[in-house]
Design an enzyme around this catalytic site. Structure first.
Site, PDB file in Angstrom:
ATOM      1  N   SER A 191       0.811  -1.223   0.000  1.00 27.35           N
ATOM      2  CA  SER A 191       0.000   0.000   0.000  1.00 27.35           C
ATOM      3  C   SER A 191       0.845   1.275   0.000  1.00 27.35           C
ATOM      4  O   SER A 191       0.342   2.348  -0.333  1.00 27.35           O
ATOM      5  CB  SER A 191      -0.955   0.007   1.197  1.00 27.35           C
ATOM      6  OG  SER A 191      -0.237   0.104   2.409  1.00 27.35           O
ATOM      7  N   LYS A 227       0.756   4.118   7.117  1.00 28.12           N
ATOM      8  CA  LYS A 227       0.086   5.008   6.165  1.00 28.12           C
ATOM      9  C   LYS A 227       0.517   6.459   6.413  1.00 28.12           C
ATOM     10  O   LYS A 227       1.109   6.777   7.438  1.00 28.12           O
ATOM     11  CB  LYS A 227      -1.449   4.920   6.316  1.00 28.12           C
ATOM     12  CG  LYS A 227      -2.059   3.569   5.993  1.00 28.12           C
ATOM     13  CD  LYS A 227      -2.057   3.258   4.524  1.00 28.12           C
ATOM     14  CE  LYS A 227      -2.804   1.962   4.227  1.00 28.12           C
ATOM     15  NZ  LYS A 227      -2.099   0.766   4.734  1.00 28.12           N
TER      16      LYS A 227
END
EC number: 3.4.21.88
Length: 202
Positions: free
Chosen positions: A119, A156
């Site tokens: 990701s 993230k």
């Protein structure tokens, strides 16, 4: 000092445990037998690699001529899979210790986290990489963080506004994670400060 591969860590741990239990290092044959190598020569190659990395010294002319140079549990702890509801740095999550100077990272690293997934690919954080993490909750919007949502740990980019948090991926194949702080448990575990590619410290 270079990080150990998983196999090298096994050899090192075997030597350390053998010394603790018997008072002497194992022979090459004993290492080969315990770890399933085809021959003592394979054990010798691993010992030479450990010597090159500065964690043991091979004493020539002796079958048990191995001396440990690094103390146990020094360096940065490597965190692997994290069980639900348990602290990130719980002992059972620590796969080993990497002999890396924390001050190489700014701010200094407190632990390494094994990256799972792609990701964050577009900023060079890949599946299997080791992420150097500074343990802090003092983070700003736009920084890459290690966060825990309920029982899930993720890496993230942070975007916080009021009671809403967005955890943004760096890969268009993934969607942002949206957290409502009024309804969900959310904790910042640390700030990403560097990457070691596929466990290879260069």
């Amino acid at each position: 000092m270079k990080a150990l591969t998983a196999r090298q860590q096994q050899v090192y741990d075997l030597i350390r445990d053998h010394i603790e239990q018997t008072g002497m290092p194992p022979t090459r044959a004993e290492i080969a037998q315990r770890l399933g190598f085809r021959s003592p020569n394979a054990a010798e190659e691993h010992l030479k690699a450990l010597q090159r990395k500065g964690v043991i010294e091979i004493v020539s002319g002796a079958s048990r001529g191995i001396r440990l140079l690094m103390e146990d549990e020094t360096g940065l702890p490597l965190v692997g899979q994290v069980a639900a509801g348990e602290p990130l740095l719980a002992q059972q999550h620590i796969e080993g210790f990497y002999q890396i100077d924390p001050s190489l990272f700014k701010p200094g690293a407190d632990f390494l986290l094994r990256v799972n997934g792609m990701s964050m690919r577009d900023i060079g954080i890949l599946d299997g990489d080791l992420l150097a993490v500074h343990k802090t909750q003092d983070v700003r919007n736009g920084q890459v963080v290690v966060a825990r949502i309920e029982d899930e740990v993720t890496v993230k980019r942070l975007k916080k506004q009021g009671n809403m948090v967005q955890l943004l991926p760096e890969n268009c194949d993934f969607q942002p994670i949206v957290v409502d702080l009024r309804e969900q448990s959310f904790t910042i575990e640390g700030l990403a400060v560097g990457v070691i590619r596929n466990g290879d410290w260069i």
